[in-house]
Design an enzyme around this catalytic site. Structure first.
Site, PDB file in Angstrom:
ATOM      1  NE  ARG A  69       3.868  -2.275  -1.769  1.00 54.83           N
ATOM      2  CZ  ARG A  69       2.831  -3.104  -1.589  1.00 54.83           C
ATOM      3  NH1 ARG A  69       2.415  -3.398  -0.372  1.00 54.83           N
ATOM      4  NH2 ARG A  69       2.228  -3.641  -2.628  1.00 54.83           N
ATOM      5  NE  ARG A 138       0.999  -5.088   4.366  1.00 52.10           N
ATOM      6  CZ  ARG A 138       0.621  -5.496   3.152  1.00 52.10           C
ATOM      7  NH1 ARG A 138       0.444  -4.641   2.177  1.00 52.10           N
ATOM      8  NH2 ARG A 138       0.401  -6.782   2.912  1.00 52.10           N
ATOM      9  CE  LYS A 203      -2.894  -7.061   1.945  1.00 51.68           C
ATOM     10  NZ  LYS A 203      -3.110  -6.791   0.509  1.00 51.68           N
ATOM     11  CE  LYS A 205      -3.445  -2.378   2.546  1.00 56.46           C
ATOM     12  NZ  LYS A 205      -3.889  -2.495   1.140  1.00 56.46           N
ATOM     13  CB  CYS A 424      -4.008  -1.845  -9.598  1.00 57.96           C
ATOM     14  SG  CYS A 424      -4.404  -3.164 -10.763  1.00 57.96           S
ATOM     15  CB  CYS A 430       0.331  -7.910 -10.305  1.00 52.50           C
ATOM     16  SG  CYS A 430      -0.720  -8.540  -8.998  1.00 52.50           S
ATOM     17  CB  CYS A 469      -7.313  -9.429 -10.017  1.00 48.65           C
ATOM     18  SG  CYS A 469      -6.596  -9.068  -8.414  1.00 48.65           S
ATOM     19  CB  CYS A 473      -4.430  -2.823  -5.749  1.00 46.69           C
ATOM     20  SG  CYS A 473      -3.921  -4.427  -5.129  1.00 46.69           S
TER      21      CYS A 473
END
Ligand code: SRM
Ligand code: SF4
Length: 573
Positions: A69, A138, A203, A205, A424, A430, A469, A473
Site C-alpha cells: 500500500r 495512517r 491503527k 486515522k 471494499c 482479503c 465483512c 472498510c
C-alpha cells in the site's frame, strides 16, 4: 494483560524483527511475528483465496502473495509517480492497481521475492509505504477537489505535514527496503518521542475537510479536522474525535461510531494538538484487547469530557469551544469543472477504485495514456475516484477522445447513487472477507440503477456502500443503504445513514441473499417515493418514520434487526 501484538511490537527492535533475514533466506511467506511487523512497513501477507480449495486438495500450500500500500497524503501525486505504479502492475503485481478510499494505491499479488524491489521503487518516486498499515497514524486524508482554492491547497500541505510529524523514527524501513546503512540501535525506541516502543494500541486515522466539501467523510476518522476558512485562508480547525467503522457481528461491545466535537484550535496550534490527541490514545487506549483498542472506545468508555480535558492538559494553550462549521455531502465532482484561468479538471469515476482493463472499460490504458499525453496532476478521492487537474481548456476534446477510445463509460449517465457508491476489495485477496464485495458490486448497482430510474429517483442523493465483512472498510455504517457480508452470498442490510456522512445507519435486515437484495429494497424505496415530504431526502424520511430511531442510539442498533427490536420493546415492561 497485553495482547500478543503488544509483545511483538515491544520485542521488534524498532519494527525490524527478522524481516530482512527472512527475505535474504528467500522465503515465500512470513510467520506470525514478521507478518505483523510487515504491516508497519506497508504490506499485508495474503493468499489467493480463489485457489485455496484446489491447492489444499493437491496438498499444496496457500498461494502466498503480498499487498503493498502506497501512502499518499491527500491523495495527491504526479503523473510520473502514477506511471511508476502502472509499470509495477505489469512487472511485479497482478496487472491491476487499486485506488483506496483513503487516497492510497494498493498493489496485489506481489511475491515475497519482489517486495524489496516494489517498496524501493515506490520510495524512489518520492512516496512511501512506511506507516500505510500497522498501529500507527495512517495515511492522512484531505479534501481532494482540485479547484483553485488556497484553503484546499493549505489542507493538502497540512496532510503532508501530519504525515511527516507522525512518521515512525525507526530506521528499520530504510535498512530493510532501501539499503540504508545500519546504525547503532541500542535504545533506539527512545528516539521516537511520539510512539515509544510499543507504538499505538491500534491503527489511527486523520482526515481534513474543507467546507463545504465533505469528501473525506469526516466523522468516520479517529480525528477529523474541519478547516475554518476566512478570507480564503485557514485560520483554525474544529476538531472531532472518536470516529470509526469496524465491528464484529453479535459482539455488542463493538460498534461503529461517528466522531464527536472536541474543541477548536488555531491553525498554528494544530500539530501540537494532534500530538496531544495521539499520545493520549497511546497512553490510555486499551492494549489488552485489539477489538477494544481504537480511540472510539476510549472516548466511549471515559467520555468525551474526560478526553477533552486529558488532551487539553497536554497543551500549553487553552483550546476554545467548537464552532460547528457546516459541511456538505461526500460526493466527488465528476466530469469537467473549471479550475482556473485557461485550465480545467476532470473527475473520473472508477468502478470501486480498480484500475484495470476489463469489460467495464479500459481504465488502466486510459489513465496511462492521459498521464503520458498531458502530464496532469492527479488526486485520488476518498471515494476512490480520480481527479486529473491542470488540463488546458483547449485539450478537453482530445482528453475526452482518449476516454472514448478506451470505452470508459460516461458516469453522468449513472444514478447519482452509483457515482458516489463504493465497495471494499474483499475476495480474492482479503483474508478477512466473508462475502464478495468489489467483484459483485457493479452487477448489483446495474439492478439498483434500473430500480432508481423506474421509481424516478435516479438523481436522489443516496449513499450506497458494500463491505465484504463487518470491519467496514467501505465505511458502510454511515451510508443511506449498505450491504455488509455475512457469509458467502449473504449480506446484512443497514439503512439510515446519510449522504452527508453525519448519521449512523442501523441493522435493517440481518441476512439477505445477494440475488434478493434489489427486490428486498424495492418496497422500502417505493414507500419512500409515496410518503416523502416535499424534497425530503431518503435519510431525513427514514429518521422521521423509522421505528429504529425510537430505540436508544447504542450498539444494539447495529446488532439487532428492526423487527427483533420491536418485539423486544413489546415484551419489555
Ligand atoms: Fe480496511 C482491514 C482494505 C479502508 C476498517 N482493510 C483491512 C485489510 C487490510 C484486511 C486485513 O487486515 O487483512 C483489507 C485489505 C484488503 C485487500 O485485499 O486489499 C483492507 N481498508 C481496505 C481498503 C483497501 C478498502 C477500500 O475499499 O479502499 C482501504 C485502504 C485504505 C488505506 O489506503 O489505508 C480500507 N478500512 C478502511 C476504512 C475506511 C477509512 O479508513 O476511511 C475502514 C473503516 C474506518 C475505520 O478504520 O474504522 C477500515 N480495515 C478496517 C478494519 C476494522 C478496524 C476496526 O477498528 O475494527 C480492518 C480489520 C482490522 O483492522 O483488524 C481492516
Ligand atoms: Fe476485507 Fe472486510 Fe475490509 Fe472488505 S470490509 S476489505 S472484506 S476487511
Amino acid at each position: 494483560m497485553s495482547s500478543k501484538n503488544e509483545t511483538i511490537k515491544k520485542e521488534s527492535i524498532g519494527l525490524r524483527g527478522a524481516i530482512a533475514a527472512e527475505i535474504d533466506k528467500g522465503i515465500d511467506h512470513f510467520e506470525e511475528r514478521e507478518l505483523q511487523l510487515l504491516k508497519f512497513h506497508g504490506s499485508y501477507q495474503q493468499d489467493d483465496r480463489d485457489l485455496r480449495r484446489e491447492r489444499r486438495k493437491a496438498g499444496l500450500e496457500k498461494a502466498w502473495q503480498f499487498m503493498v500500500r502506497s501512502k499518499i497524503p491527500g491523495g495527491h501525486l504526479s503523473s510520473e509517480q502514477y506511471l511508476v505504479h502502472d509499470r509495477m502492475a505489469d512487472e511485479l503485481s497482478n496487472g491491476t492497481l487499486r485506488f483506496t478510499n483513503r487516497q492510497g494505491i494498493q498493489q496485489h499479488g506481489v511475491l515475497a521475492g519482489s517486495l524489496k524491489d516494489c517498496i524501493h521503487r515506490i520510495n524512489t518516486c518520492g512516496l512511501t509505504t512506511y506507516g500505510a498499515c500497522g498501529d500507527i497514524v495512517r495515511n492522512t486524508m484531505s479534501c481532494a477537489v482540485p479547484i483553485e482554492d488556497p484553503a484546499i491547497e493549505e489542507a493538502r500541505l497540512l496532510a503532508k505535514e501530519i504525515s511527516e510529524t507522525f512518521y515512525a523514527r525507526s530506521r528499520a524501513y530504510a535498512e530493510i527496503w532501501l539499503d540504508g546503512e545500519k546504525r547503532e540501535i541500542e535504545n533506539e525506541e527512545h528516539d521516537d518521542p511520539i510512539y515509544g516502543p510499543t507504538y499505538l494500541p491500534r491503527k489511527f486515522k486523520i482526515g481534513i475537510a474543507v467546507p463545504p466539501f465533505n469528501d473525506v467523510d469526516l466523522l468516520t476518522h479517529d480525528v477529523g479536522l474541519v478547516a475554518d476558512v476566512q478570507g480564503k485562508r485557514i485560520v483554525g480547525f474544529d476538531i472531532y474525535a472518536g470516529g470509526g467503522m469496524g465491528m464484529s457481528f453479535g459482539n455488542l461491545q463493538t460498534h461503529p461510531s461517528l466522531a464527536q466535537p472536541l474543541f477548536y484550535v488555531r491553525r498554528n496550534q494544530i500539530l501540537d494538538t494532534l500530538k496531544a490527541i495521539v499520545t493520549a490514545q497511546r497512553d490510555f487506549g486499551r492494549r489488552d484487547d485489539r477489538k477494544q483498542a481504537r480511540l472510539k472506545y476510549l472516548v466511549r468508555d471515559r467520555g468525551i469530557v474526560w478526553f477533552r480535558n486529558e488532551v487539553a492538559s497536554r497543551l500549553d494553550f487553552a483550546p476554545t469551544p467548537h464552532k460547528s462549521i457546516q459541511l456538505g455531502t461526500v460526493d466527488d465532482l465528476l466530469g469537467w469543472s473549471h479550475q482556473s484561468n485557461g485550465f480545467s479538471f476532470y473527475g473520473l469515476w472508477l468502478p470501486d477504485g480498480r484500475v484495470a482493463d476489463t469489460s467495464l472499460g479500459r481504465y488502466r490504458s486510459a489513465i496511462r495514456e492521459i498521464c503520458e499525453t498531458f502530464d496532469p496532476q492527479l488526486t485520488i478521492t476518498p471515494n476512490a475516484n480520480l481527479y486529473f487537474s491542470d488540463i488546458p481548456d483547449s485539450a478537453r476534446v482530445s482528453f475526452y477522445q482518449i476516454l472514448q477510445r478506451h470505452k470508459i463509460p460516461d458516469a453522468t449517465t449513472f444514478s447519482r447513487a452509483r457515482r458516489t457508491s463504493h465497495a471494499c476489495v474483499s475476495l480474492p485477496t482479503c483474508g478477512l472477507a466473508l462475502a464478495e464485495s468489489e467483484r459483485v458490486f457493479q452487477t448489483l448497482m446495474d439492478s439498483l440503477d434500473s430500480l432508481l430510474a423506474l421509481l424516478g429517483i435516479h438523481e436522489e442523493p443516496l449513499l450506497i456502500r458494500m463491505s465484504g465483512c463487518p470491519n467496514g472498510c467501505a465505511r458502510p455504517y454511515n451510508a443511506d443503504i449498505a450491504f455488509v457480508g455475512k457469509a458467502p452470498g449473504k449480506y446484512s442490510i443497514f439503512v439510515g445513514g446519510s449522504h452527508r456522512g453525519d448519521q449512523l445507519a442501523s441493522l435493517w435486515k440481518k441476512s439477505v441473499s445477494f440475488e434478493e437484495i434489489a427486490q428486498t429494497l424495492r418496497p422500502l424505496l417505493e414507500t419512500f417515493v409515496s410518503n416523502r415530504l416535499h424534497k425530503e431526502t431518503f435519510s431525513d424520511y427514514w429518521h422521521r418514520t423509522s421505528p429504529n430511531t425510537k430505540f436508544a442510539k447504542n450498539s444494539e442498533q447495529f446488532h439487532t434487526e428492526q423487527e427483533e427490536t420491536e418485539t423486544t420493546t413489546l415484551v419489555s415492561p
